[in-house]
Each structure stands twice: as C-alpha cells, then as structure tokens.
Write an enzyme that holds these catalytic residues in place. Structure first.
Site, PDB file in Angstrom:
ATOM      1  CG  HIS A  54      -2.080   0.906   1.069  1.00 32.67           C
ATOM      2  ND1 HIS A  54      -2.015   2.245   1.331  1.00 32.67           N
ATOM      3  CD2 HIS A  54      -3.329   0.661   0.612  1.00 32.67           C
ATOM      4  CE1 HIS A  54      -3.183   2.785   1.062  1.00 32.67           C
ATOM      5  NE2 HIS A  54      -3.996   1.857   0.618  1.00 32.67           N
TER       6      HIS A  54
ATOM      7  CG  ASP B  87      -8.833  -4.698  -2.410  1.00 32.49           C
ATOM      8  OD1 ASP B  87      -9.988  -4.708  -1.968  1.00 32.49           O
ATOM      9  OD2 ASP B  87      -8.351  -3.757  -3.046  1.00 32.49           O
TER      10      ASP B  87
HETATM   11  N1  ACO Z   1       4.148  -7.583  -4.768  1.00 32.06           N
HETATM   12  C1  ACO Z   1       5.476  -7.583  -4.981  1.00 32.06           C
HETATM   13  N2  ACO Z   1       6.268  -6.502  -4.860  1.00 32.06           N
HETATM   14  C2  ACO Z   1       5.661  -5.357  -4.520  1.00 32.06           C
HETATM   15  C3  ACO Z   1       4.281  -5.267  -4.287  1.00 32.06           C
HETATM   16  C4  ACO Z   1       3.522  -6.442  -4.415  1.00 32.06           C
HETATM   17  N3  ACO Z   1       2.196  -6.447  -4.215  1.00 32.06           N
HETATM   18  N4  ACO Z   1       3.954  -3.996  -3.971  1.00 32.06           N
HETATM   19  C5  ACO Z   1       5.107  -3.302  -4.007  1.00 32.06           C
HETATM   20  N5  ACO Z   1       6.142  -4.123  -4.330  1.00 32.06           N
HETATM   21  C6  ACO Z   1       7.569  -3.771  -4.411  1.00 32.06           C
HETATM   22  C7  ACO Z   1       7.893  -3.037  -5.700  1.00 32.06           C
HETATM   23  O1  ACO Z   1       8.276  -3.937  -6.713  1.00 32.06           O
HETATM   24  C8  ACO Z   1       9.035  -2.147  -5.244  1.00 32.06           C
HETATM   25  O2  ACO Z   1      10.178  -2.943  -5.148  1.00 32.06           O
HETATM   26  P1  ACO Z   1      11.643  -2.323  -5.506  1.00 32.06           P
HETATM   27  O3  ACO Z   1      11.870  -1.258  -4.446  1.00 32.06           O
HETATM   28  O4  ACO Z   1      12.577  -3.466  -5.428  1.00 32.06           O
HETATM   29  O5  ACO Z   1      11.509  -1.743  -6.894  1.00 32.06           O
HETATM   30  C9  ACO Z   1       8.632  -1.756  -3.822  1.00 32.06           C
HETATM   31  O6  ACO Z   1       7.830  -2.854  -3.345  1.00 32.06           O
HETATM   32  C10 ACO Z   1       7.842  -0.458  -3.738  1.00 32.06           C
HETATM   33  O7  ACO Z   1       6.721  -0.590  -4.599  1.00 32.06           O
HETATM   34  P2  ACO Z   1       5.994   0.614  -5.344  1.00 32.06           P
HETATM   35  O8  ACO Z   1       5.282   0.068  -6.538  1.00 32.06           O
HETATM   36  O9  ACO Z   1       6.964   1.726  -5.572  1.00 32.06           O
HETATM   37  O10 ACO Z   1       4.963   1.073  -4.243  1.00 32.06           O
HETATM   38  P3  ACO Z   1       3.703   1.983  -4.467  1.00 32.06           P
HETATM   39  O11 ACO Z   1       3.456   2.668  -3.189  1.00 32.06           O
HETATM   40  O12 ACO Z   1       3.875   2.834  -5.681  1.00 32.06           O
HETATM   41  O13 ACO Z   1       2.553   0.928  -4.814  1.00 32.06           O
HETATM   42  C11 ACO Z   1       0.682  -0.479  -4.683  1.00 32.06           C
HETATM   43  C12 ACO Z   1       1.503   0.609  -3.977  1.00 32.06           C
HETATM   44  C13 ACO Z   1       0.279   0.012  -6.101  1.00 32.06           C
HETATM   45  C14 ACO Z   1      -0.601  -0.736  -3.891  1.00 32.06           C
HETATM   46  C15 ACO Z   1       1.524  -1.761  -4.806  1.00 32.06           C
HETATM   47  O14 ACO Z   1       1.906  -2.196  -3.521  1.00 32.06           O
HETATM   48  C16 ACO Z   1       0.806  -2.883  -5.553  1.00 32.06           C
HETATM   49  O15 ACO Z   1       0.839  -2.922  -6.792  1.00 32.06           O
HETATM   50  N6  ACO Z   1       0.128  -3.813  -4.803  1.00 32.06           N
HETATM   51  C17 ACO Z   1      -0.626  -4.870  -5.429  1.00 32.06           C
HETATM   52  C18 ACO Z   1      -1.961  -4.333  -5.894  1.00 32.06           C
HETATM   53  C19 ACO Z   1      -2.921  -4.085  -4.750  1.00 32.06           C
HETATM   54  O16 ACO Z   1      -3.109  -4.927  -3.882  1.00 32.06           O
HETATM   55  N7  ACO Z   1      -3.577  -2.904  -4.796  1.00 32.06           N
HETATM   56  C20 ACO Z   1      -4.588  -2.551  -3.807  1.00 32.06           C
HETATM   57  C21 ACO Z   1      -4.177  -1.358  -3.034  1.00 32.06           C
HETATM   58  S1  ACO Z   1      -5.359  -1.058  -1.767  1.00 32.06           S
HETATM   59  C22 ACO Z   1      -6.666  -0.371  -2.555  1.00 32.06           C
HETATM   60  O17 ACO Z   1      -6.581   0.220  -3.592  1.00 32.06           O
HETATM   61  C23 ACO Z   1      -7.953  -0.539  -1.885  1.00 32.06           C
END
Ligand code: ACO
Length: 437
Positions: A313, A371
């Site tokens: 998140h 979720d």
């Molecule tokens: N699985 C694997 N790796 C992940 C995940 C994940 N679910 N989420 C983040 N990471 C990793 C990224 O690859 C990144 O790694 P790195 O530093 O080695 O490059 C690091 O963690 C940071 O990730 P970002 O994408 O920069 O984080 P951001 O804050 O932009 O993204 C998000 C947040 C979009 C929710 C992300 O965690 C994600 O895609 N999660 C899966 C989708 C999801 O569950 N969304 C629901 C959110 S809650 C809602 O909307 C109600």
C-alpha cells in the site's frame, strides 16, 4: 489551516535569492509546506509525479497514519465504526461530520431508502451494452448517464441541490450495481424493497429472481455491510483525487463520480480484489499450498511483472487496519456458511504467513491490504469475481461525494491544474512533407 511559527527556507546555488515558505499544521499528521507562491517568486515548479510528498488539499474527512496502521473517519477509528455502526451511519458521518442520533439515523435511512429506484428509462440505456461487457465499464456508463437523467437541480452552488445529488448517488448505486449484474447474467431486474435495510435490499436485488424470493441472512448482511464501511473512504487515493480533479471544473457530480469509478477499476487500485482472487485461483489450480514458494519466487524476480496482489500500500507501511477486520469477517462468513475448510481461504492464510516472514516483503514494508481477504468474503457471499470492484465502487461513492462536497465548499476552491516538467522538443518549424524522414 493553522500557520506554524516555523518557516521553511529554500536556497538555490545559482544566486536566486532564498525564500521563506509558510508551514501549516494539521490537527494530527505531517505539517505541509505551502508552495503556492513558489512559481511566482522563483519561476520554478515542484516535481512530484506520483504525489509521493504532496498534499493536494486540506480535508476534515479521513485521516490515515500509515506507520501506525491507523484509519479514522471524522476522528473515529475504523475498528470502532466497523464494530458499532452500520454503513448508513457511516455515510451520515462522512457527509455530515458527526454520527447521527437515533432520530437523525431514522430520518436519514428513510431519506436514502426513498431514493433507491432509478428512472425506468435507465434500463433501456443499460440494454445498449453487450452482455459480456465488464460490469465496471457498464457502471461507469450508467453513473455518467445519471447526469442526463437527473439534471433538474443543475445549480450545484445551491446546498440543497448538492444534498439531493448526494442522497441520489448513495441510494441508487446498489440498484445500478445490481442491474449491471442481472443484465450480465440475463436475469430480470429486481426492483428495490425499501422495507429492507440498505445492505439487505442490495443483496435481494442481486440474488432474488421473480420466481424465488431471497432469504435475508443477518450474518451475511452484516458482513457485506462491513465491507461497505471498510471501503467507504480513504482520503486522497487515486479515485478520490480523480473525483476532486474532475469535479473541480464544476462538472455535474454524477459525471465526476463516474470518473472516479473509471479510475477505481485499475488493478493497482480497486481492481486488486478481483486480481487477488484470480491469483489465488491460479495458485490453487497449479498445485495449491505446495506451489506458494514457487509463486513467491516469481513475485520476487526482478524480471517478472508478477505482483502479490492484495499486498502493499502506498500509505500503510505497518499494516492495513481494514485487512485485519476483513480477515475477522472472513472467519464469520465462512463459519456461517459451513465453509471453514474453504481451500482458497486456507491458501490465502498460508500465503499471507509466508509473505510476512519473507525478507523481500519485510524490507519493503509490504503487508496485506483490505483486498487480500475481501475477494474471499465476496465470493462466499455469492458475488461473482467480476462484480467485486463494483461493490467497492458502491461503498466508495459516499467517500467520493463527501470529498466533492468538501472541495466545492472550500473557500480556497480552485480548478485543479497541475504543471509539468517539459522534456520534449523545443520550438521547431514544420518541414515540407517531401523532406520529412
Ligand atoms: N508484490 C510484490 N512486490 C511489490 C508489491 C507487491 N504487491 N507492492 C510493491 N512491491 C515492491 C515493488 O516492486 C518495489 O520494489 P523495488 O523497491 O525493489 O523496486 C517496492 O515494493 C515499492 O513498490 P511501489 O510500486 O513503488 O509502491 P507503491 O506505493 O507505488 O505501490 C501499490 C503501492 C500500487 C498498492 C503496490 O503495492 C501494488 O501494486 N500492490 C498490489 C496491488 C494491490 O493490492 N492494490 C490494492 C491497493 S489497496 C486499494 O486500492 C484498496
């Protein structure tokens, strides 16, 4: 906004004079540096493309402390609200700023439940869609079309007109979501029954048919009602910011909410519950619990685009309080339905445990979000996977409309107009077509 005694000083190494920037304090949470005059004073913009450090507005509605795993609606912890209030009380709270007393609760319920029907013409509009259309595309269209059906009180500077639009949206969303579902499965639409509670009425419109009445199960109604409460608002997330930006042009509120629905659809946002259940189904189909380590290895592989859906998140870096409540609800629903041994639930719990102990997730502060379990609950309630995000949209509508109202009535309200760092070509002449490469 309360101005702090402290100022931020910005210095430049190119001789541009230093400037002092005011700092404002919130009631709780980080202070903000006011950069509104920065361009005027320095000719420079700030750059924050993903809004990582930018407060786009001031708001009294929802507060999140991502490090503590705290979520407050109008100051009340989400845990308290989920355990002690129903969704319509939460709607009242988000819109009006305080919880209703007994009379206000009754009046509000009556008001909402007397606006549940949609214009009969709406079903002809719906019939224009292909039956296999994704229900989120249908919902985006239906809610946008409400602007065409309810344009009688067009002056949204009038508080009464805004209130009517708010109530219409909250009241009619369950009807529209259920209509989108019934259309996709080819069943007749079920008209609302205003003698039922908000959530029971929605379940009846989803699951009854003219030949079979739906028996309301209070445990299941309570579970879905809680899903609504947990999704009702989440401060300036992507879809809410979309509603604010779209609404800032003064557009019709139904059109602004439709834009929010379109944004919510994406798998990085509200589409995550659908994507999460698909992920669990795929792991299950490929060998189940035994295959979790293989799947996790794929997620951690820098060359793969696979993500652990329902994890991570932007704001919560400790835990998502909604995920805990959702897991509790998951137990309640599966017990009620005698599905304690549901293989997908077991798989989800094992996957969660393995990920929470894995250095990759620990070091990046990735925890289950709301979720991760909401798909399993919705599936157990009989809601098909492709409808999950519509249910989220139904619940979030109150948050969107409360945020829209707050923006419209903010004395500092302006159309949202971000700027950019331009990195394209400088001015050049159009060459004659015969000499173009
Ligand atoms: N699985 C694997 N790796 C992940 C995940 C994940 N679910 N989420 C983040 N990471 C990793 C990224 O690859 C990144 O790694 P790195 O530093 O080695 O490059 C690091 O963690 C940071 O990730 P970002 O994408 O920069 O984080 P951001 O804050 O932009 O993204 C998000 C947040 C979009 C929710 C992300 O965690 C994600 O895609 N999660 C899966 C989708 C999801 O569950 N969304 C629901 C959110 S809650 C809602 O909307 C109600």
């Amino acid at each position: 906004m309360i101005e702090s005694d402290i100022k931020a000083k910005l210095s430049f190494s190119d001789g541009t004079p230093d400037i002092d920037l005011p700092i404002y304090k919130g009631t709780v949470g980080p202070d903000v540096i006011d950069i509104r005059k920065l361009y005027g004073q320095t000719g420079k913009f700030t750059y924050d493309s993903g809004f990582l450090s930018t407060a786009s507005c001031n708001s009294k509605i929802t507060y999140i402390d991502g490090d503590k795993g705290e979520l407050l609606y109008r100051g009340y912890p989400i845990e308290d609200l989920a355990h002690n209030c129903d969704f319509l009380e939460v709607c009242y709270l988000l819109i009006n700023g305080d919880l209703p007393n007994a009379t206000q609760k009754k009046d509000f319920e009556e008001l909402v439940m007397h606006h549940t029907m949609v214009h009969e013409q709406m079903q002809f509009f719906l019939r224009g869609f292909r039956r296999d259309a994704h229900p989120m595309s249908v919902l985006t269209g239906l809610v946008g079309a409400m602007a065409a059906f309810y344009h009688d009180e067009i002056d949204y500077s009038d508080p009464h007109a805004r209130e009517v639009a708010q109530i219409r949206l909250i009241a009619k969303m369950p009807t529209l979501v259920a209509m989108a579902y019934k259309y996709s499965v080819g069943q007749p639409f079920i008209y609302p029954d205003n003698s039922l509670s908000y959530t029971a009425n929605f379940m009846r419109m989803m699951f009854a048919t003219p030949c079979e009445e739906y028996k309301v199960n209070p445990v299941l109604v309570r579970a879905l009602d809680r899903i609504f409460t947990l999704h009702a608002d989440h401060e300036q997330n992507a879809s809410t910011s979309t509603v604010r930006l779209c609404g800032s042009s003064g557009t019709n509120p139904f059109a602004a909410i439709s834009a929010g629905i379109a944004c919510l659809w994406g798998p990085a946002h509200g589409g995550a519950n659908e994507a999460c259940l698909q992920m669990l189904n795929e792991i299950q189909a490929n060998g189940g619990v035994e295959k979790i380590h293989e799947f996790i290895a794929q997620v951690k592989d820098k060359n793969s685009s696979v993500r652990l859906m329902g994890f991570g998140h932007r704001v919560y870096k400790n835990f998502d309080p909604r995920a805990k409540l959702m897991r509790e609800t998951c137990y309640e629903v599966l017990n009620e339905l005698g599905l304690q041994d549901d293989p997908l639930f077991k798989l989800a719990m094992t996957l969660e445990k393995i990920a929470l102990e894995d250095e990759y997730f620990v070091s990046r502060k990735l925890y289950p979000n709301v979720d991760f379990y909401s798909g399993i609950v919705q599936r157990a309630l009989g809601i098909p996977t492709e409808m999950f995000t519509c249910v989220f949209a139904l619940a979030r509508t109150v948050g969107w409309i409360a945020q829209w109202e707050e923006m419209i009535t903010d004395p500092e309200y302006k159309i949202g107009r971000p700027r950019q760092l331009y990195v394209g070509e400088t001015s050049r002449k159009v060459p004659n077509i015969t000499v173009r490469k």
